[in-house]
Design a protein around this motif. Sequence first.
Motif, short mmCIF file in Angstrom:
data_model
loop_
_atom_site.label_atom_id
_atom_site.label_comp_id
_atom_site.label_asym_id
_atom_site.label_seq_id
_atom_site.Cartn_x
_atom_site.Cartn_y
_atom_site.Cartn_z
N ARG A 1 0.80 -1.22 0.00
CA ARG A 1 0.00 0.00 0.00
C ARG A 1 0.84 1.28 0.00
NH1 ARG A 1 -5.33 -0.93 1.31
NH2 ARG A 1 -5.84 -3.05 1.98
N GLU A 2 2.14 1.14 0.15
CA GLU A 2 2.99 2.33 0.29
C GLU A 2 4.22 2.18 -0.60
OE1 GLU A 2 5.65 4.59 3.75
OE2 GLU A 2 4.32 2.92 4.27
N LEU A 3 4.59 3.27 -1.27
CA LEU A 3 5.80 3.29 -2.09
C LEU A 3 6.60 4.55 -1.78
CD1 LEU A 3 4.56 2.22 -5.66
CD2 LEU A 3 5.82 0.82 -4.00
N ASP A 4 7.93 4.40 -1.79
CA ASP A 4 8.75 5.61 -1.65
C ASP A 4 9.82 5.72 -2.73
OD1 ASP A 4 10.48 3.66 -0.70
OD2 ASP A 4 10.37 4.33 1.38
N ALA A 5 9.81 4.79 -3.72
CA ALA A 5 10.73 4.91 -4.86
C ALA A 5 10.29 3.95 -5.96
CB ALA A 5 12.17 4.60 -4.45
N LEU A 6 10.67 4.29 -7.18
CA LEU A 6 10.31 3.48 -8.35
C LEU A 6 11.54 3.20 -9.19
CD1 LEU A 6 7.16 5.50 -9.46
CD2 LEU A 6 7.14 3.22 -8.43
N VAL A 7 11.54 2.05 -9.83
CA VAL A 7 12.58 1.68 -10.79
C VAL A 7 11.88 1.32 -12.10
CG1 VAL A 7 14.40 0.04 -11.38
CG2 VAL A 7 14.17 0.86 -9.02
N LEU A 8 12.36 1.89 -13.20
CA LEU A 8 11.85 1.54 -14.52
C LEU A 8 12.86 0.61 -15.18
CD1 LEU A 8 9.72 1.94 -16.73
CD2 LEU A 8 11.06 3.87 -17.56
N ALA A 9 12.49 -0.65 -15.34
CA ALA A 9 13.40 -1.65 -15.89
C ALA A 9 13.16 -1.81 -17.39
CB ALA A 9 13.20 -2.98 -15.18
N ALA A 10 14.24 -1.78 -18.16
CA ALA A 10 14.16 -1.95 -19.61
C ALA A 10 15.28 -2.88 -20.06
CB ALA A 10 14.25 -0.60 -20.31
N ALA A 11 15.27 -3.20 -21.35
CA ALA A 11 16.22 -4.19 -21.84
C ALA A 11 17.66 -3.71 -21.75
CB ALA A 11 15.88 -4.55 -23.29
N GLY A 12 17.90 -2.47 -22.11
CA GLY A 12 19.28 -1.97 -22.15
C GLY A 12 19.90 -2.19 -23.51
N SER A 13 20.88 -1.37 -23.83
CA SER A 13 21.49 -1.41 -25.16
C SER A 13 22.92 -0.91 -25.08
CB SER A 13 20.68 -0.52 -26.12
OG SER A 13 21.35 -0.33 -27.34
N GLY A 14 23.72 -1.30 -26.05
CA GLY A 14 25.04 -0.73 -26.20
C GLY A 14 25.00 0.68 -26.78
N ASP A 15 23.82 1.09 -27.23
CA ASP A 15 23.62 2.42 -27.79
C ASP A 15 23.25 3.37 -26.65
OD1 ASP A 15 22.42 4.74 -28.94
OD2 ASP A 15 22.04 3.63 -30.79
N ALA A 16 24.11 4.31 -26.35
CA ALA A 16 23.88 5.22 -25.22
C ALA A 16 22.62 6.05 -25.41
CB ALA A 16 25.09 6.13 -25.04
N LEU A 17 22.30 6.43 -26.65
CA LEU A 17 21.11 7.25 -26.89
C LEU A 17 19.84 6.48 -26.55
CD1 LEU A 17 22.03 9.07 -30.24
CD2 LEU A 17 22.04 10.00 -27.91
N ALA A 18 19.83 5.18 -26.85
CA ALA A 18 18.67 4.36 -26.51
C ALA A 18 18.48 4.30 -25.00
CB ALA A 18 18.82 2.96 -27.09
N ASN A 19 19.57 4.16 -24.26
CA ASN A 19 19.48 4.12 -22.80
C ASN A 19 19.06 5.47 -22.23
OD1 ASN A 19 20.33 1.45 -22.89
ND2 ASN A 19 22.48 2.01 -22.67
N GLN A 20 19.51 6.54 -22.85
CA GLN A 20 19.11 7.87 -22.39
C GLN A 20 17.62 8.10 -22.59
OE1 GLN A 20 21.67 10.65 -24.45
NE2 GLN A 20 23.52 9.71 -23.61
N ALA A 21 17.05 7.51 -23.65
CA ALA A 21 15.62 7.63 -23.88
C ALA A 21 14.83 6.96 -22.75
CB ALA A 21 15.24 7.03 -25.23
#
Length: 247
Positions: free
Chosen positions: A128-148
Amino acid sequence: MAAPALIALAHGSRDPRAAATVRALVGEVRAQRPDLRIEAAHLSASRPSFEQVVDKLVRAGHEEVVVVPLLLNDAHHAQVDVPAAVAAASERHPGLRVRASRILGLEPAFLQVLDERLRDALRHARVRELDALVLAAAGSGDALANQAVARLARVWGSRHRLPVTAAFASAAPPATGEAVRAFRGEGRRHIAVASMFLAPGAMTDRAAELALEAGAVAVSDPLGAHPEVARAVLARYAVGAVELVPV
């Protein structure tokens, strides 16, 4: 003149859950546009392959095809594999006009889907309570993709007025477990992880495992066959179909 056929092109996975998710998503797209010929295809591992689906459409008399890559980041698969597959199809069928749309990408509308999936996970875990969030994604060797991904994470966090960080399942730090531990090091104890993946598989399983081991209170399911994702597929198709019109 018949509308161009739509191929929803996934990367492909040996995990049967991934192919099942793609089939379900295509079913949702068909429900929204029953007038279109819509097929699922895969670049690798899963069946049917892109080549098989293109050949089937040509045999059925289709002369125009829009390919919508079911990819969330604009990295190697989007920049190399998809154009190569489309070029090979055009070469194999000289009379076929085929156009790849831009990828699904990280649509702001997908944050609504993330919220729904995370609410389900929190309800299941009785959190019922949250104090932080993590957005998990695949990840890439392309820095621009990770920045998005990182930019989308900031937008998501601002909506909920919670600190948020992006985490990656491969190719780039931090991993989900590292992100959760960093928040716990700040004294936060109610950290949830949302899965910015299209479908489940070994990568999503590992990301969830690391997050829970590090102390996350809940990890959501991937986006899956949500109507909002299907609408994004059709939006990409619409632009691709217009681009096929001779000028």
